[in-house]
Scaffold this motif. Structure first.
Motif, PDB file in Angstrom:
ATOM      1  N   THR A 140    -136.815   8.731  55.415  1.00 17.61           N
ATOM      2  CA  THR A 140    -138.110   9.404  55.541  1.00 17.61           C
ATOM      3  C   THR A 140    -139.025   8.797  54.488  1.00 17.61           C
ATOM      4  OG1 THR A 140    -139.224  11.555  55.595  1.00 17.61           O
ATOM      5  CG2 THR A 140    -137.446  11.279  53.998  1.00 17.61           C
ATOM      6  N   VAL A 141    -140.162   9.415  54.213  1.00 19.15           N
ATOM      7  CA  VAL A 141    -141.072   8.938  53.175  1.00 19.15           C
ATOM      8  C   VAL A 141    -141.292  10.055  52.166  1.00 19.15           C
ATOM      9  CG1 VAL A 141    -142.247   7.207  54.583  1.00 19.15           C
ATOM     10  CG2 VAL A 141    -143.065   9.568  54.607  1.00 19.15           C
ATOM     11  N   ASP A 142    -141.521   9.664  50.908  1.00 19.94           N
ATOM     12  CA  ASP A 142    -141.793  10.671  49.882  1.00 19.94           C
ATOM     13  C   ASP A 142    -143.297  10.906  49.780  1.00 19.94           C
ATOM     14  OD1 ASP A 142    -142.776   8.468  48.548  1.00 19.94           O
ATOM     15  OD2 ASP A 142    -141.159   8.375  47.063  1.00 19.94           O
ATOM     16  N   SER A 143    -143.697  11.657  48.793  1.00 17.10           N
ATOM     17  CA  SER A 143    -145.113  12.029  48.648  1.00 17.10           C
ATOM     18  C   SER A 143    -145.999  10.840  48.325  1.00 17.10           C
ATOM     19  CB  SER A 143    -145.264  13.099  47.559  1.00 17.10           C
ATOM     20  OG  SER A 143    -144.730  12.624  46.326  1.00 17.10           O
ATOM     21  N   ASP A 144    -145.399   9.756  47.790  1.00 20.03           N
ATOM     22  CA  ASP A 144    -146.173   8.561  47.449  1.00 20.03           C
ATOM     23  C   ASP A 144    -146.168   7.529  48.562  1.00 20.03           C
ATOM     24  OD1 ASP A 144    -146.803   9.534  44.892  1.00 20.03           O
ATOM     25  OD2 ASP A 144    -144.852   8.863  44.113  1.00 20.03           O
ATOM     26  N   GLY A 145    -145.539   7.849  49.671  1.00 25.33           N
ATOM     27  CA  GLY A 145    -145.512   6.930  50.801  1.00 25.33           C
ATOM     28  C   GLY A 145    -144.370   5.936  50.775  1.00 25.33           C
ATOM     29  N   TYR A 146    -143.445   6.070  49.801  1.00 28.66           N
ATOM     30  CA  TYR A 146    -142.308   5.144  49.719  1.00 28.66           C
ATOM     31  C   TYR A 146    -141.161   5.634  50.609  1.00 28.66           C
ATOM     32  CZ  TYR A 146    -144.543   2.887  45.712  1.00 28.66           C
ATOM     33  OH  TYR A 146    -145.418   2.216  44.886  1.00 28.66           O
ATOM     34  N   LEU A 147    -140.443   4.685  51.171  1.00 27.77           N
ATOM     35  CA  LEU A 147    -139.299   5.018  52.010  1.00 27.77           C
ATOM     36  C   LEU A 147    -138.147   5.489  51.145  1.00 27.77           C
ATOM     37  CD1 LEU A 147    -139.430   1.985  54.475  1.00 27.77           C
ATOM     38  CD2 LEU A 147    -140.004   4.362  55.007  1.00 27.77           C
ATOM     39  N   VAL A 148    -137.556   6.615  51.531  1.00 24.01           N
ATOM     40  CA  VAL A 148    -136.421   7.179  50.800  1.00 24.01           C
ATOM     41  C   VAL A 148    -135.362   7.598  51.811  1.00 24.01           C
ATOM     42  CG1 VAL A 148    -137.835   7.995  48.863  1.00 24.01           C
ATOM     43  CG2 VAL A 148    -137.408   9.507  50.824  1.00 24.01           C
ATOM     44  N   ALA A 149    -134.145   7.751  51.334  1.00 23.80           N
ATOM     45  CA  ALA A 149    -133.040   8.198  52.185  1.00 23.80           C
ATOM     46  C   ALA A 149    -133.078   9.711  52.338  1.00 23.80           C
ATOM     47  CB  ALA A 149    -131.717   7.762  51.584  1.00 23.80           C
ATOM     48  N   ARG A 150    -132.735  10.181  53.522  1.00 24.53           N
ATOM     49  CA  ARG A 150    -132.604  11.613  53.749  1.00 24.53           C
ATOM     50  C   ARG A 150    -131.232  12.119  53.292  1.00 24.53           C
ATOM     51  NH1 ARG A 150    -136.311  13.714  57.527  1.00 24.53           N
ATOM     52  NH2 ARG A 150    -134.833  15.412  57.891  1.00 24.53           N
ATOM     53  N   SER A 151    -130.254  11.228  53.323  1.00 24.44           N
ATOM     54  CA  SER A 151    -128.889  11.584  52.938  1.00 24.44           C
ATOM     55  C   SER A 151    -128.080  10.297  52.857  1.00 24.44           C
ATOM     56  CB  SER A 151    -128.254  12.522  53.969  1.00 24.44           C
ATOM     57  OG  SER A 151    -128.102  11.851  55.213  1.00 24.44           O
ATOM     58  N   HIS A 174    -118.348   7.566  50.951  1.00 25.13           N
ATOM     59  CA  HIS A 174    -119.637   7.822  50.314  1.00 25.13           C
ATOM     60  C   HIS A 174    -120.158   6.551  49.649  1.00 25.13           C
ATOM     61  CE1 HIS A 174    -118.999  12.085  50.997  1.00 25.13           C
ATOM     62  NE2 HIS A 174    -117.807  11.986  50.413  1.00 25.13           N
ATOM     63  N   THR A 175    -121.469   6.396  49.676  1.00 23.11           N
ATOM     64  CA  THR A 175    -122.141   5.301  48.976  1.00 23.11           C
ATOM     65  C   THR A 175    -123.130   5.911  47.988  1.00 23.11           C
ATOM     66  OG1 THR A 175    -123.996   5.117  50.532  1.00 23.11           O
ATOM     67  CG2 THR A 175    -121.948   3.970  51.115  1.00 23.11           C
ATOM     68  N   MET A 176    -123.952   5.074  47.369  1.00 22.34           N
ATOM     69  CA  MET A 176    -124.923   5.564  46.393  1.00 22.34           C
ATOM     70  C   MET A 176    -126.196   6.099  47.053  1.00 22.34           C
ATOM     71  SD  MET A 176    -124.561   3.132  43.067  1.00 22.34           S
ATOM     72  CE  MET A 176    -125.357   4.421  42.110  1.00 22.34           C
ATOM     73  N   TRP A 177    -126.251   6.056  48.378  1.00 17.37           N
ATOM     74  CA  TRP A 177    -127.395   6.665  49.054  1.00 17.37           C
ATOM     75  C   TRP A 177    -127.274   8.189  48.992  1.00 17.37           C
ATOM     76  CZ3 TRP A 177    -131.306   3.697  49.875  1.00 17.37           C
ATOM     77  CH2 TRP A 177    -131.116   2.343  50.190  1.00 17.37           C
ATOM     78  N   ASP A 178    -128.401   8.825  48.749  1.00 13.18           N
ATOM     79  CA  ASP A 178    -128.442  10.285  48.684  1.00 13.18           C
ATOM     80  C   ASP A 178    -129.866  10.726  48.987  1.00 13.18           C
ATOM     81  OD1 ASP A 178    -127.670  12.870  48.386  1.00 13.18           O
ATOM     82  OD2 ASP A 178    -127.075  12.711  46.274  1.00 13.18           O
ATOM     83  N   GLU A 179    -130.053  11.993  49.147  1.00 16.20           N
ATOM     84  CA  GLU A 179    -131.374  12.513  49.463  1.00 16.20           C
ATOM     85  C   GLU A 179    -132.380  12.152  48.373  1.00 16.20           C
ATOM     86  OE1 GLU A 179    -133.572  16.769  50.615  1.00 16.20           O
ATOM     87  OE2 GLU A 179    -131.444  16.705  50.027  1.00 16.20           O
ATOM     88  N   GLY A 180    -133.499  11.543  48.782  1.00 15.54           N
ATOM     89  CA  GLY A 180    -134.564  11.193  47.855  1.00 15.54           C
ATOM     90  C   GLY A 180    -134.418   9.845  47.180  1.00 15.54           C
ATOM     91  N   VAL A 181    -133.305   9.105  47.398  1.00 16.20           N
ATOM     92  CA  VAL A 181    -133.122   7.785  46.779  1.00 16.20           C
ATOM     93  C   VAL A 181    -134.011   6.776  47.501  1.00 16.20           C
ATOM     94  CG1 VAL A 181    -131.494   5.932  46.286  1.00 16.20           C
ATOM     95  CG2 VAL A 181    -130.775   8.321  46.057  1.00 16.20           C
ATOM     96  N   ARG A 182    -134.834   6.063  46.722  1.00 14.65           N
ATOM     97  CA  ARG A 182    -135.761   5.108  47.318  1.00 14.65           C
ATOM     98  C   ARG A 182    -135.036   3.857  47.816  1.00 14.65           C
ATOM     99  NH1 ARG A 182    -141.222   4.923  43.453  1.00 14.65           N
ATOM    100  NH2 ARG A 182    -142.079   6.935  44.171  1.00 14.65           N
ATOM    101  N   LEU A 183    -135.603   3.278  48.872  1.00 16.65           N
ATOM    102  CA  LEU A 183    -135.141   1.997  49.374  1.00 16.65           C
ATOM    103  C   LEU A 183    -135.891   0.906  48.629  1.00 16.65           C
ATOM    104  CD1 LEU A 183    -134.647   4.141  51.725  1.00 16.65           C
ATOM    105  CD2 LEU A 183    -134.715   2.174  53.285  1.00 16.65           C
ATOM    106  N   VAL A 184    -135.173  -0.033  48.017  1.00 15.90           N
ATOM    107  CA  VAL A 184    -135.799  -1.118  47.257  1.00 15.90           C
ATOM    108  C   VAL A 184    -135.300  -2.450  47.787  1.00 15.90           C
ATOM    109  CG1 VAL A 184    -136.076   0.303  45.191  1.00 15.90           C
ATOM    110  CG2 VAL A 184    -134.015  -1.089  45.454  1.00 15.90           C
ATOM    111  N   ARG A 185    -136.146  -3.465  47.619  1.00 20.20           N
ATOM    112  CA  ARG A 185    -135.793  -4.808  48.086  1.00 20.20           C
ATOM    113  C   ARG A 185    -134.634  -5.377  47.261  1.00 20.20           C
ATOM    114  NH1 ARG A 185    -141.400  -4.430  48.326  1.00 20.20           N
ATOM    115  NH2 ARG A 185    -142.372  -5.028  50.318  1.00 20.20           N
ATOM    116  N   ASP A 186    -133.787  -6.131  47.931  1.00 22.51           N
ATOM    117  CA  ASP A 186    -132.700  -6.848  47.261  1.00 22.51           C
ATOM    118  C   ASP A 186    -133.076  -8.324  47.220  1.00 22.51           C
ATOM    119  OD1 ASP A 186    -130.208  -7.461  46.160  1.00 22.51           O
ATOM    120  OD2 ASP A 186    -129.271  -7.689  48.121  1.00 22.51           O
TER     121      ASP A 186
END
Length: 364
Positions: free
Chosen positions: A328-339, A194-206
Motif C-alpha cells: 500500500t502507500v503511507d501518508s507520504d506517498g511511499y510504497l510500504v508493505a501491508r504485511s 517469515h522475512t523482514m517484511w512487515d506492516e509499514g516497512v518501506r520498499l527501497v531500491r536495491d
C-alpha cells in the motif's frame, strides 16, 4: 555376361569356396605380437611412472583439502573478510572459484592417476578365454583366482606409496560432495516462514536503499526491491540470508490487463504489484521481465510466471506461483508493505504444505 537368375558356381554373382560348401573359410589371424612398453623393460621408466601417479593422487588430495579450506574458511563474516575488508560478493566469488578448483583437482587427480597407472604399470598382455559350460563351484574358484591375479598384477603389494596415496585420494575426494548436501536447502522450514517484511516497512531500491513512491513506478517499469529495515542488519547478523528471502520485484501494469482474485484486491496500488524474486523451483533469482507479455522468467530452468494471473506458472518445472507481497502507500506517498508474505518463499519442498498450514494457524 552370366545369367543372374540362378546361383550355380559358374554363373556371375556366385562365390566359389575352397571346400565346395558355399561358405567361405578364413584362417584365424590370431593375436598380434605383444609390444612391450617402456615401463616393462626399463625399471627407471617404471619408477618414474609410479612417481607420476603418486603426484596425481597427491594433487587430488590437495584439491579436496582446498575445497574444505574454501568452504569453511572463506566467509563474509569470517577472519579473511575482516582482514581484507572486501565486499561480500567478492568473498563469495573467491569462495566459488576455490570450491570449483578444489572439486576439479580432486576429480582430475584421482581419475587421471588411475588411468595413467593402468596404462603404464599394470600388465597389458592379451588373454583369450574360451567359452565353456557353467560349473558353479569351479567358476567361483576361478573368479577368486582372477581377483587375486588382478590384485597381484596391479602392483599394490610392491608399491605401498602408490597404494597409500590412492587410498587417501579416494577417501577425501567424495567428501566435498557430502559437504555440499548441507547447502541444498534448510532442514528447518521455519526460516522460510517469515522475512523482514512487515506492516509499514518501506520498499527501497536495491542496492541504493532509496524509498520508492507510487508515482516513480511507470507502466512497464521494474524495480529490484528490498525492505528498508534490512540495512539495520550486519553481515554477522545474517544480512545475506535475510536479503535472499526478502528480495522482491516491483512492476506496474495497466489494471485492466490483470486478473485479481477478490481476496487480493487490496494487495496492489493502482496496478503496482510486488512478487518474491525467488523462484519456487530451486530458488534461483528471477530477474527477467518481458514487458510486452508480462511474463517473469527464471534464467536457471526457464520457469515462466504470468503477472496478469497472479504469477501462476505457465511453463517450466516450478510447481506453484510466486508469493505476492501485499503493498500500500503511507501518508507520504511511499510504497510500504501491508504485511509479510502469506506463504513461505523459495523452493517448494515436500513439507511446504505443512509450513503453509502452520503459518495460517499462526495468523488465526
Amino acid at each position: 555376361m552370366g545369367d543372374h537368375r540362378d546361383g550355380t558356381p559358374h554363373k556371375s554373382g556366385a562365390v566359389v569356396t575352397s571346400d565346395g560348401t558355399g561358405t567361405e573359410n578364413f584362417p584365424n589371424p590370431g593375436l598380434p605380437p605383444h609390444r612391450p612398453r617402456v615401463t616393462d623393460v626399463d625399471p627407471k621408466a617404471a619408477k618414474r611412472a609410479e612417481h607420476q601417479v603418486v603426484l596425481l593422487f597427491l594433487l587430488s588430495i590437495i584439491g579436496s583439502i582446498l575445497f574444505f579450506v574454501a568452504y569453511f574458511g572463506i566467509r563474509v563474516d569470517g577472519p579473511l573478510y575482516d582482514a581484507v575488508n572486501t565486499e561480500p560478493t567478492a568473498q563469495l566469488r573467491l569462495q566459488n572459484l576455490l570450491l570449483g578448483l578444489g572439486i576439479a583437482l580432486g576429480m582430475f587427480g584421482i581419475g587421471i592417476g588411475v588411468v595413467h597407472w593402468a596404462r603404464t604399470l599394470m600388465p597389458d598382455h592379451e588373454i583369450v578365454e574360451m567359452r565353456h559350460d557353467l560349473r558353479p563351484e569351479e567358476d567361483r574358484a576361478e573368479a577368486q583366482g582372477i581377483l587375486n591375479t588382478i590384485y597381484d598384477e596391479s602392483g599394490v603389494r610392491r608399491r605401498p606409496l602408490l597404494r597409500n596415496t590412492l587410498i587417501g585420494a579416494a577417501v577425501l575426494m567424495p567428501l566435498p560432495f557430502v559437504g555440499l548436501l548441507k547447502d541444498l536447502g534448510p532442514t528447518d522450514l521455519k526460516v522460510l516462514r517469515h522475512t523482514m517484511w512487515d506492516e509499514g516497512v518501506r520498499l527501497v531500491r536495491d542496492p541504493s536503499g532509496t524509498p520508492i513512491k507510487a508515482s516513480d513506478v511507470t507502466l512497464g517499469s521494474a524495480f529490484h526491491v528490498v525492505p528498508e529495515n534490512l540495512s539495520s542488519l550486519s553481515h554477522e547478523e545474517g544480512y545475506l540470508d535475510e536479503k535472499a528471502k526478502a528480495v522482491v520485484l516491483l512492476m506496474r501494469l495497466a489494471p485492466e490487463d490483470v486478473n485479481v482474485s477478490p481476496e487480493r484486491s487490496d494487495w496492489n496500488v493502482d496496478g503496482i504489484f510486488a512478487y518474491s524474486k525467488v523462484c519456487t523451483h530451486v530458488g534461483c533469482p528471477i530477474a527477467l521481465y518481458e514487458q510486452h507479455t508480462h511474463h517473469l522468467l527464471c534464467p536457471c530452468h526457464q520457469s515462466t510466471f504470468d503477472l496478469t494471473k497472479e504469477c501462476e506458472v505457465i511453463f517450466g518445472p516450478a510447481s506453484r506461483p510466486l508469493p505476492q507481497l501485499p503493498i500500500t502507500v503511507d501518508s507520504d506517498g511511499y510504497l510500504v508493505a501491508r504485511s509479510d508474505f502469506h506463504e513461505p518463499v523459495g523452493p517448494t519442498y515436500s513439507q511446504r504444505d505443512l509450513a503453509v498450514q502452520d503459518m495460517q494457524d499462526e495468523a488465526n
